[in-house]
Design a protein around this motif. Structure first.
Motif, PDB file in Angstrom:
ATOM      1  N   THR A 136       0.853  -1.183   0.000  1.00  0.00           N
ATOM      2  CA  THR A 136       0.000   0.000   0.000  1.00  0.00           C
ATOM      3  C   THR A 136       0.892   1.237   0.000  1.00  0.00           C
ATOM      4  OG1 THR A 136      -1.724  -1.149   1.240  1.00  0.00           O
ATOM      5  CG2 THR A 136      -1.805   1.261   1.235  1.00  0.00           C
ATOM      6  N   TYR A 137       0.607   2.145  -0.920  1.00  0.00           N
ATOM      7  CA  TYR A 137       1.434   3.348  -1.092  1.00  0.00           C
ATOM      8  C   TYR A 137       0.818   4.525  -0.339  1.00  0.00           C
ATOM      9  CZ  TYR A 137       3.635   7.309  -3.530  1.00  0.00           C
ATOM     10  OH  TYR A 137       4.297   8.469  -3.831  1.00  0.00           O
ATOM     11  N   HIS A 138       1.638   5.199   0.463  1.00  0.00           N
ATOM     12  CA  HIS A 138       1.205   6.379   1.201  1.00  0.00           C
ATOM     13  C   HIS A 138       2.096   7.557   0.801  1.00  0.00           C
ATOM     14  CE1 HIS A 138      -1.026   3.806   4.152  1.00  0.00           C
ATOM     15  NE2 HIS A 138      -0.019   2.962   3.903  1.00  0.00           N
ATOM     16  N   ARG A 139       1.510   8.746   0.664  1.00  0.00           N
ATOM     17  CA  ARG A 139       2.299   9.949   0.381  1.00  0.00           C
ATOM     18  C   ARG A 139       1.841  11.059   1.346  1.00  0.00           C
ATOM     19  NH1 ARG A 139       5.845  11.810  -3.557  1.00  0.00           N
ATOM     20  NH2 ARG A 139       5.805  14.064  -3.979  1.00  0.00           N
TER      21      ARG A 139
ATOM     22  N   VAL B  18       4.957   9.900  10.421  1.00  0.00           N
ATOM     23  CA  VAL B  18       5.246   9.181  11.660  1.00  0.00           C
ATOM     24  C   VAL B  18       4.015   8.402  12.121  1.00  0.00           C
ATOM     25  CG1 VAL B  18       5.733   9.488  14.119  1.00  0.00           C
ATOM     26  CG2 VAL B  18       7.109  10.696  12.412  1.00  0.00           C
ATOM     27  N   ALA B  19       2.838   8.997  11.992  1.00  0.00           N
ATOM     28  CA  ALA B  19       1.610   8.316  12.403  1.00  0.00           C
ATOM     29  C   ALA B  19       1.375   7.056  11.575  1.00  0.00           C
ATOM     30  CB  ALA B  19       0.419   9.269  12.274  1.00  0.00           C
ATOM     31  N   ILE B  20       1.650   7.125  10.288  1.00  0.00           N
ATOM     32  CA  ILE B  20       1.486   5.939   9.432  1.00  0.00           C
ATOM     33  C   ILE B  20       2.473   4.857   9.838  1.00  0.00           C
ATOM     34  CG2 ILE B  20       1.670   5.069   7.072  1.00  0.00           C
ATOM     35  CD1 ILE B  20       0.847   7.913   6.136  1.00  0.00           C
ATOM     36  N   LEU B  21       3.721   5.241  10.057  1.00  0.00           N
ATOM     37  CA  LEU B  21       4.728   4.265  10.466  1.00  0.00           C
ATOM     38  C   LEU B  21       4.379   3.640  11.809  1.00  0.00           C
ATOM     39  CD1 LEU B  21       7.989   6.183   9.455  1.00  0.00           C
ATOM     40  CD2 LEU B  21       7.038   4.165   8.325  1.00  0.00           C
ATOM     41  N   ALA B  22       3.903   4.467  12.744  1.00  0.00           N
ATOM     42  CA  ALA B  22       3.564   3.963  14.078  1.00  0.00           C
ATOM     43  C   ALA B  22       2.384   2.997  14.017  1.00  0.00           C
ATOM     44  CB  ALA B  22       3.249   5.128  15.010  1.00  0.00           C
TER      45      ALA B  22
ATOM     46  N   LEU C 228       4.363   1.394   2.038  1.00  0.00           N
ATOM     47  CA  LEU C 228       5.483   2.221   1.618  1.00  0.00           C
ATOM     48  C   LEU C 228       5.097   3.685   1.832  1.00  0.00           C
ATOM     49  CD1 LEU C 228       8.255   1.517   0.445  1.00  0.00           C
ATOM     50  CD2 LEU C 228       7.328   1.983  -1.830  1.00  0.00           C
ATOM     51  N   VAL C 229       5.897   4.384   2.641  1.00  0.00           N
ATOM     52  CA  VAL C 229       5.565   5.754   3.032  1.00  0.00           C
ATOM     53  C   VAL C 229       6.520   6.707   2.302  1.00  0.00           C
ATOM     54  CG1 VAL C 229       5.197   7.330   4.958  1.00  0.00           C
ATOM     55  CG2 VAL C 229       4.852   4.868   5.284  1.00  0.00           C
TER      56      VAL C 229
ATOM     57  N   GLU D  86       9.193   3.234  13.965  1.00  0.00           N
ATOM     58  CA  GLU D  86       8.206   4.314  13.866  1.00  0.00           C
ATOM     59  C   GLU D  86       8.852   5.690  13.730  1.00  0.00           C
ATOM     60  OE1 GLU D  86       9.043   3.704  18.255  1.00  0.00           O
ATOM     61  OE2 GLU D  86       8.761   2.448  16.457  1.00  0.00           O
ATOM     62  N   GLU D  87      10.178   5.729  13.568  1.00  0.00           N
ATOM     63  CA  GLU D  87      10.885   6.994  13.475  1.00  0.00           C
ATOM     64  C   GLU D  87      11.339   7.285  12.043  1.00  0.00           C
ATOM     65  OE1 GLU D  87      13.114   7.842  17.676  1.00  0.00           O
ATOM     66  OE2 GLU D  87      14.026   6.326  16.376  1.00  0.00           O
TER      67      GLU D  87
END
Length: 288
Positions: free
Chosen positions: A7-10, A18-22, A51-52, A164-165
């Protein structure tokens, strides 16, 4: 090969990234320039489900100076480092090193943050950042924390960065005006990782070396800050005996693999030669 599904995030902000990674933990990876992560995904050596992409975050771009410290934000490209008048005047070794990374096409997209954050022992900027005594700014759910480049690397592809960083910036103390510098890199062809490379930054007072910092690229699982070699050079006149001792001390901390770039013994000796060459050029450039 083709990467697995993800899933691709931009995100548009550091907080959003950071919120997406967490929320996704180990299943998510940040994407900067992509020149390390995407090939690993194609080889299925990495298979993030999320993928962020950090490319849309304006706060992660730019270079500035404040109080004797230069801050380079993580999504600044190698091309932008090369073109920076501020870096050319205050930290010219960064331009010299960037010009030896891969080729122009990659330098237009590859970023400083991506080069230093993923723990690839073949990348050039990590050792340079150790040589410059840089500090990495890591941003996570609890805010920012600073980690010295010399403490950041734990093993190949393992660093102090939590899942998450995000590494958001690099802070570098400005060396004194008139300092000497050099980045010497031996590689098989344009675009290749180093067989061995060495960064040197030093200052001189008269004919004596006042301070010296030496670091090595791609001759161990991590970049290497050659503390003993640096200490040997500092306070010396950089005479032949001192250079021999410093080269031996630098070679002693290497643990290269035998690979297509040569056997381990050869790569260790090439690290010593790169140190010798870098010391000579840095000394020539230093204004006593």
């Amino acid at each position: 090969m083709i990467p697995g599904e993800f899933t691709y995030h931009r995100p548009a902000s550091v907080a959003e990234a950071v919120a997406i990674l967490a929320s996704h933990g180990d299943e998510a990876r940040p994407l900067s320039g992509g020149h390390s992560l995407i090939p690993m995904m194609k080889l299925r050596m990495a298979a993030p489900e999320h993928l962020v992409d950090l490319g849309g975050i304006a706060d992660l771009k730019g270079i500035d100076e404040d109080g004797g410290t230069i801050t380079i934000r993580a999504m600044t490209t190698q091309h932008e480092l090369i073109a920076s008048d501020l870096l050319a005047g205050k930290l010219p070794i960064i331009r010299e090193t960037s010009l030896l990374i891969a080729d122009p096409q990659i330098r237009y997209v590859g970023t400083l943050g991506g080069n230093v954050a993923n723990g690839d022992p073949g990348n050039d900027m990590p050792a340079l950042m150790q040589c410059l005594n840089a500090t990495y700014v890591l941003t996570g759910p609890d805010g920012e924390r600073d980690v010295a480049a010399r403490d950041f690397y734990e093993a190949a592809y393992f660093t102090a960065l939590a899942p998450e960083e995000i590494l958001t910036a690099v802070k570098i103390p400005v060396p004194p005006a008139g300092h000497g510098f050099a980045y010497e890199k031996l590689k098989r062809k344009v675009g290749d990782y180093a067989t061995a490379a060495a960064a040197v930054v030093l200052t001189k007072s008269g004919g004596t070396v006042a301070t010296c910092s030496i670091a090595l690229t791609n001759v161990a699982d991590t970049p290497l800050f050659a503390a003993d070699a640096s200490d040997i050079v500092a306070g010396s006149t950089l005479d032949d005996d001192t250079i021999k001792l410093a080269v031996a001390a630098a070679e002693a901390i290497t643990e290269p693999a035998s690979d297509g770039r040569g056997p381990a013994e050869y790569r260790t000796k090439m690290a010593g030669i790169m140190v010798r060459r870098a010391l000579a050029r840095a000394s020539e450039r230093a204004n006593g």
